[in-house]
Design a protein around this motif. Structure first.
Motif, PDB file in Angstrom:
ATOM      1  N   ALA A 151       9.766   7.653   8.448  1.00 14.59           N
ATOM      2  CA  ALA A 151      10.640   7.015   9.566  1.00 14.59           C
ATOM      3  C   ALA A 151      11.248   5.734   9.492  1.00 14.59           C
ATOM      4  CB  ALA A 151       9.278   7.752  11.088  1.00 14.59           C
ATOM      5  N   VAL A 152      10.466   4.715   8.817  1.00 14.72           N
ATOM      6  CA  VAL A 152      11.344   3.676   8.991  1.00 14.72           C
ATOM      7  C   VAL A 152      12.322   3.099   8.393  1.00 14.72           C
ATOM      8  CG1 VAL A 152      10.480   0.201   8.470  1.00 14.72           C
ATOM      9  CG2 VAL A 152       8.894   2.144   9.801  1.00 14.72           C
ATOM     10  N   ALA A 153      11.728   3.416   7.117  1.00 12.28           N
ATOM     11  CA  ALA A 153      12.719   3.394   6.248  1.00 12.28           C
ATOM     12  C   ALA A 153      14.176   4.938   6.682  1.00 12.28           C
ATOM     13  CB  ALA A 153      12.810   4.449   5.238  1.00 12.28           C
ATOM     14  N   ARG A 154      14.420   5.782   7.114  1.00 14.01           N
ATOM     15  CA  ARG A 154      15.636   6.233   7.716  1.00 14.01           C
ATOM     16  C   ARG A 154      15.890   5.461   9.073  1.00 14.01           C
ATOM     17  NH1 ARG A 154      13.228  12.250   8.336  1.00 14.01           N
ATOM     18  NH2 ARG A 154      12.936  13.066   5.738  1.00 14.01           N
ATOM     19  N   ALA A 155      14.770   5.090   9.958  1.00  7.84           N
ATOM     20  CA  ALA A 155      15.408   4.193  10.968  1.00  7.84           C
ATOM     21  C   ALA A 155      16.776   2.851  10.104  1.00  7.84           C
ATOM     22  CB  ALA A 155      14.768   3.536  11.576  1.00  7.84           C
ATOM     23  N   ILE A 156      15.958   2.446   9.714  1.00 10.26           N
ATOM     24  CA  ILE A 156      16.686   0.674   8.672  1.00 10.26           C
ATOM     25  C   ILE A 156      17.740   1.391   8.056  1.00 10.26           C
ATOM     26  CG2 ILE A 156      16.622  -0.711   6.964  1.00 10.26           C
ATOM     27  CD1 ILE A 156      13.802  -1.076   7.258  1.00 10.26           C
ATOM     28  N   ASN A 157      18.339   2.418   7.760  1.00 12.94           N
ATOM     29  CA  ASN A 157      19.616   3.518   6.656  1.00 12.94           C
ATOM     30  C   ASN A 157      20.113   3.841   7.621  1.00 12.94           C
ATOM     31  OD1 ASN A 157      18.719   2.320   4.408  1.00 12.94           O
ATOM     32  ND2 ASN A 157      17.734   3.971   3.559  1.00 12.94           N
ATOM     33  N   GLY A 158      19.992   3.650   8.895  1.00  8.02           N
ATOM     34  CA  GLY A 158      20.866   4.557  10.106  1.00  8.02           C
ATOM     35  C   GLY A 158      21.155   5.809   9.759  1.00  8.02           C
ATOM     36  N   GLU A 159      19.561   5.970   9.777  1.00 12.26           N
ATOM     37  CA  GLU A 159      19.339   8.266   9.503  1.00 12.26           C
ATOM     38  C   GLU A 159      18.762   8.454  10.010  1.00 12.26           C
ATOM     39  OE1 GLU A 159      18.191   8.627   5.535  1.00 12.26           O
ATOM     40  OE2 GLU A 159      19.760   7.760   4.499  1.00 12.26           O
ATOM     41  N   ASN A 160      18.398   7.753  11.208  1.00 12.38           N
ATOM     42  CA  ASN A 160      17.480   8.689  12.537  1.00 12.38           C
ATOM     43  C   ASN A 160      17.274   8.080  13.685  1.00 12.38           C
ATOM     44  OD1 ASN A 160      15.917   6.512  12.544  1.00 12.38           O
ATOM     45  ND2 ASN A 160      13.800   7.416  12.255  1.00 12.38           N
ATOM     46  N   ASN A 161      18.223   7.122  13.746  1.00 10.49           N
ATOM     47  CA  ASN A 161      18.684   6.800  15.090  1.00 10.49           C
ATOM     48  C   ASN A 161      19.733   7.506  16.198  1.00 10.49           C
ATOM     49  OD1 ASN A 161      17.236   4.385  14.434  1.00 10.49           O
ATOM     50  ND2 ASN A 161      19.455   3.448  13.248  1.00 10.49           N
ATOM     51  N   ASP A 162      19.333   7.962  16.849  1.00 10.14           N
ATOM     52  CA  ASP A 162      20.992   9.578  17.586  1.00 10.14           C
ATOM     53  C   ASP A 162      21.292   8.337  18.810  1.00 10.14           C
ATOM     54  OD1 ASP A 162      17.384  11.080  18.551  1.00 10.14           O
ATOM     55  OD2 ASP A 162      18.010  11.098  16.920  1.00 10.14           O
ATOM     56  N   GLY A 194       0.887  -0.641   0.021  1.00 10.72           N
ATOM     57  CA  GLY A 194      -0.285  -0.111   0.268  1.00 10.72           C
ATOM     58  C   GLY A 194       0.551   1.434  -0.262  1.00 10.72           C
ATOM     59  N   VAL A 195       0.460   1.971   0.437  1.00 12.71           N
ATOM     60  CA  VAL A 195       1.147   3.546   0.275  1.00 12.71           C
ATOM     61  C   VAL A 195       2.279   3.312   1.114  1.00 12.71           C
ATOM     62  CG1 VAL A 195       1.148   6.750   0.843  1.00 12.71           C
ATOM     63  CG2 VAL A 195      -0.839   5.274  -0.062  1.00 12.71           C
ATOM     64  N   SER A 196       1.981   3.146   2.638  1.00 13.86           N
ATOM     65  CA  SER A 196       3.066   3.330   3.058  1.00 13.86           C
ATOM     66  C   SER A 196       4.637   2.152   2.924  1.00 13.86           C
ATOM     67  CB  SER A 196       2.631   2.449   5.060  1.00 13.86           C
ATOM     68  OG  SER A 196       2.040   1.013   4.821  1.00 13.86           O
ATOM     69  N   GLY A 197       4.647   0.199   2.451  1.00 13.35           N
ATOM     70  CA  GLY A 197       5.084  -0.489   2.444  1.00 13.35           C
ATOM     71  C   GLY A 197       5.423   0.287   1.252  1.00 13.35           C
ATOM     72  N   LEU A 198       5.141   0.713   0.333  1.00 17.21           N
ATOM     73  CA  LEU A 198       6.058   1.417  -0.979  1.00 17.21           C
ATOM     74  C   LEU A 198       6.776   2.691  -1.200  1.00 17.21           C
ATOM     75  CD1 LEU A 198       1.976   1.587  -3.620  1.00 17.21           C
ATOM     76  CD2 LEU A 198       4.635  -0.316  -3.524  1.00 17.21           C
ATOM     77  N   PHE A 199       6.130   3.508  -0.153  1.00 16.31           N
ATOM     78  CA  PHE A 199       7.074   4.685   0.176  1.00 16.31           C
ATOM     79  C   PHE A 199       8.273   4.069   0.620  1.00 16.31           C
ATOM     80  CE2 PHE A 199       7.895   9.560   0.898  1.00 16.31           C
ATOM     81  CZ  PHE A 199       7.839   9.907  -0.139  1.00 16.31           C
ATOM     82  N   CYS A 200       7.292   3.357   1.947  1.00 17.37           N
ATOM     83  CA  CYS A 200       8.881   3.336   2.746  1.00 17.37           C
ATOM     84  C   CYS A 200      10.295   2.748   1.678  1.00 17.37           C
ATOM     85  CB  CYS A 200       8.584   2.077   3.635  1.00 17.37           C
ATOM     86  SG  CYS A 200       9.888   1.449   4.705  1.00 17.37           S
ATOM     87  N   ALA A 201       9.744   1.141   0.646  1.00 19.03           N
ATOM     88  CA  ALA A 201      10.299   0.876  -0.324  1.00 19.03           C
ATOM     89  C   ALA A 201      11.552   2.059  -0.889  1.00 19.03           C
ATOM     90  CB  ALA A 201       9.928  -0.034  -1.355  1.00 19.03           C
ATOM     91  N   ILE A 202      10.420   2.813  -1.609  1.00 15.82           N
ATOM     92  CA  ILE A 202      11.039   4.323  -1.963  1.00 15.82           C
ATOM     93  C   ILE A 202      12.303   5.006  -1.152  1.00 15.82           C
ATOM     94  CG2 ILE A 202      10.241   6.556  -3.607  1.00 15.82           C
ATOM     95  CD1 ILE A 202       7.594   5.369  -4.234  1.00 15.82           C
ATOM     96  N   THR A 203      12.178   5.182   0.002  1.00 15.68           N
ATOM     97  CA  THR A 203      12.992   5.629   0.923  1.00 15.68           C
ATOM     98  C   THR A 203      14.026   4.992   1.218  1.00 15.68           C
ATOM     99  OG1 THR A 203      10.669   6.918   1.692  1.00 15.68           O
ATOM    100  CG2 THR A 203      12.508   7.375   3.266  1.00 15.68           C
ATOM    101  N   LEU A 204      13.557   3.764   1.166  1.00 21.29           N
ATOM    102  CA  LEU A 204      15.263   2.922   1.100  1.00 21.29           C
ATOM    103  C   LEU A 204      15.731   2.934   0.202  1.00 21.29           C
ATOM    104  CD1 LEU A 204      13.430   0.595   3.316  1.00 21.29           C
ATOM    105  CD2 LEU A 204      15.120   1.329   3.864  1.00 21.29           C
ATOM    106  N   LEU A 205      15.421   3.265  -1.110  1.00 19.32           N
ATOM    107  CA  LEU A 205      16.307   2.633  -2.115  1.00 19.32           C
ATOM    108  C   LEU A 205      17.017   4.224  -2.893  1.00 19.32           C
ATOM    109  CD1 LEU A 205      13.443  -0.152  -4.328  1.00 19.32           C
ATOM    110  CD2 LEU A 205      15.847  -0.215  -2.684  1.00 19.32           C
ATOM    111  N   GLN A 206      16.748   5.069  -1.937  1.00 15.82           N
ATOM    112  CA  GLN A 206      16.831   5.890  -2.390  1.00 15.82           C
ATOM    113  C   GLN A 206      17.775   6.766  -1.562  1.00 15.82           C
ATOM    114  OE1 GLN A 206      13.372   8.332  -2.812  1.00 15.82           O
ATOM    115  NE2 GLN A 206      13.317   9.056  -5.279  1.00 15.82           N
ATOM    116  N   SER A 207      17.986   5.881  -0.807  1.00 15.01           N
ATOM    117  CA  SER A 207      19.082   6.026  -0.254  1.00 15.01           C
ATOM    118  C   SER A 207      20.492   5.564  -0.257  1.00 15.01           C
ATOM    119  CB  SER A 207      19.256   4.895   1.313  1.00 15.01           C
ATOM    120  OG  SER A 207      20.378   5.067   2.157  1.00 15.01           O
TER     121      SER A 207
END
Ligand SMILES: Cc1cc2nc3c(=O)[nH]c(=O)nc-3n(C[C@H](O)[C@H](O)[C@H](O)COP(=O)(O)OP(=O)(O)OC[C@H]3O[C@@H](n4cnc5c(N)ncnc54)[C@H](O)[C@@H]3O)c2cc1C
Length: 408
Positions: free
Chosen positions: A397-408, A10-23
């Motif tokens: 938020a999820v994609a950034r976390a997986i890519n290590g971009e928002n883990n304080d 759905g929107v959340s799954g597809l946009f999570c994939a896009i954000t992950l892949l644009q990193s």
């Protein structure tokens, strides 16, 4: 290279994939979608126009759930303006109507095409007709559909409008990891009421303030267009109040419609008296008493609800009856008897308990490398672009976390 499984396209799954892949450190992404194509629900959003966000969709008070402050960080980290800018940079411009945004094309298909094709061009592996019913954890990794992954994102939506894919099976996946699912209710749906009058008004639309009362206490009020139907009422204000109705209909719950919210009862009364003193037709019958003020059929139903024969001359009406009509226009009460079910609901109220997730990364506190995004979480927004914004913001938020971009 990390391997990520996203359950739900759905929107959340597809946009999570896009954000992950644009990193820069893009992982390998596989989307498992149970339907024969991704994003079926997007096509019906906003009556086929996709109300993609709202200028107020970063305001925490427009979201609900057991922990009402949970979505704050995520919504503020990827705001409606961030979404609007991102889409514009990628060629998808929006148009604004009041506080709501739609794709400029006014076609929900534009949003689906953008998300689906962007996923493809970025190299996401999209597998359709793949309903995931089991996720196995082995040596800190996950097995989904016989393939091994480092992280799993559950983005299966709720259980509303199951014909579009979200049948509640995502909750079972979370339960298998000992997560709690809060009580689920259909929301953003039609409200069922006693229907003696709404039946007579079937198909009529009227602007009104709609207030919902539980045990005589006002819980919420919303203004907008009400649509009357056999079963009760529909339209944006009814949608907004539907979760309260679903929770409380057994609890002395009623709605009150104010058809002239800018006028006091006294002013409405004076207006009716003016009409009687200056009749636009003679003799002025009760059936036409409110013709100059409200939708004609609505006016007649209001007069009838005051136990007045609509064929009688208005000159025979007592002061008390005129006051009663004015009060009915301002406070037309209907007992709430329920709401239309999950099949008709736009969203599900409730979901995976948010206390069991990190509010910045949306990572499970129970199982490492397990994430949730979108409607499956117990985060529910108002009608008007709020739920799609949550789907987008939580995906980021999820994609950034997986890519290590928002883990304080
Ligand atoms: C008629 C209607 C109109 C709406 N209009 C608007 C609007 O204009 N604006 C707005 O903000 N919101 C609107 N909404 C709400 C909005 O569409 C949802 O909140 C949003 O789509 C949620 O996104 P999601 O990705 O979390 O879930 P979904 O969009 O529900 O996507 C979940 C996906 O996961 C798949 N799936 C489910 N279980 C499994 C499984 N076990 N294995 C594999 N795949 C699975 C489903 O098939 C689906 O494709 C509307 C909803 C409806 C029904």
């Amino acid at each position: 290279m990390k391997r990520i499984a996203i359950i739900g396209g759905g929107v959340s799954g597809l946009f999570c994939a896009i954000t992950l892949l644009q990193s820069e450190n893009a992982p390998q992404v596989t989307i498992f979608e149970k339907m024969n194509r991704v994003g079926k629900k997007i096509l019906v959003t906003g009556n086929g126009r996709c109300n993609i966000t709202n200028e107020n969709a970063d305001k925490i008070e427009r979201f609900y759930g057991e922990n009402p402050t949970f979505p704050k960080y995520v919504l503020e980290s990827f705001t409606p303006n961030n979404l609007i800018d991102y889409l514009a940079e990628n060629g998808l411009i929006l148009r604004k109507e009041n506080d709501k945004y739609y794709p400029f094309s006014e076609q929900a298909g534009t949003v689906l095409d953008f998300l689906r094709l962007k996923c493809e061009i970025l190299g996401a592996n999209i597998l359709v007709d793949k309903k995931i019913e089991k996720i196995i954890q082995r040596n800190g990794r996950f097995i989904v559909n016989n393939q091994e992954f480092d992280c799993v994102v559950i983005a299966c939506g709720g259980k509303s409008s199951p014909h579009l894919g979200s049948d509640g099976s995502g909750y079972e996946l979370f339960k298998s990891f000992n997560h709690t699912i809060t009580p689920l209710l259909p929301a953003i749906t039609q409200i069922k009421t006693e229907n003696q009058f709404t039946k007579q008004l079937k198909g009529i639309k009227a602007d009104a303030n709609l207030s919902i009362f539980v045990n005589n206490k006002l819980i919420r009020r919303d203004f907008g267009q009400i649509l009357f139907a056999d079963y009760g009422i529909s339209g944006p204000p009814a949608f907004q109040l539907s979760a309260i109705a679903a929770k409380n209909y057994n609890n002395n719950c009623y709605v009150s419609l104010d058809f002239m919210p800018k006028f006091s009862v006294e002013q409405v009364k004076k207006q009716i008296q003016k009409i009687i003193a200056n009749p636009f037709t003679y003799p002025l019958k009760a059936e036409n008493l409110l013709t100059l003020l409200l939708n004609k059929r609505l006016g007649q139903v209001i007069v009838k609800s005051c136990e007045i024969n609509i064929n009688q001359d208005v000159y025979e009406l007592s002061e008390a009856k005129i006051a009663q009509i004015a009060e009915k226009i301002k406070d037309f009460k209907l007992k709430v008897t329920g709401v239309n079910g999950f099949n008709n609901a736009q969203i599900t109220f409730g979901g995976a308990k948010t206390d069991e997730f990190d509010s910045k990364t949306l990572q499970s506190k129970i199982v490492k490398n397990l994430y949730a995004c979108g409607e499956i979480l117990d985060v529910n927004g108002d009608c008007g672009g709020f739920n799609l914004q949550w789907a987008f913001s939580s995906a980021v938020a999820v994609a950034r976390a997986i890519n290590g971009e928002n883990n304080d």
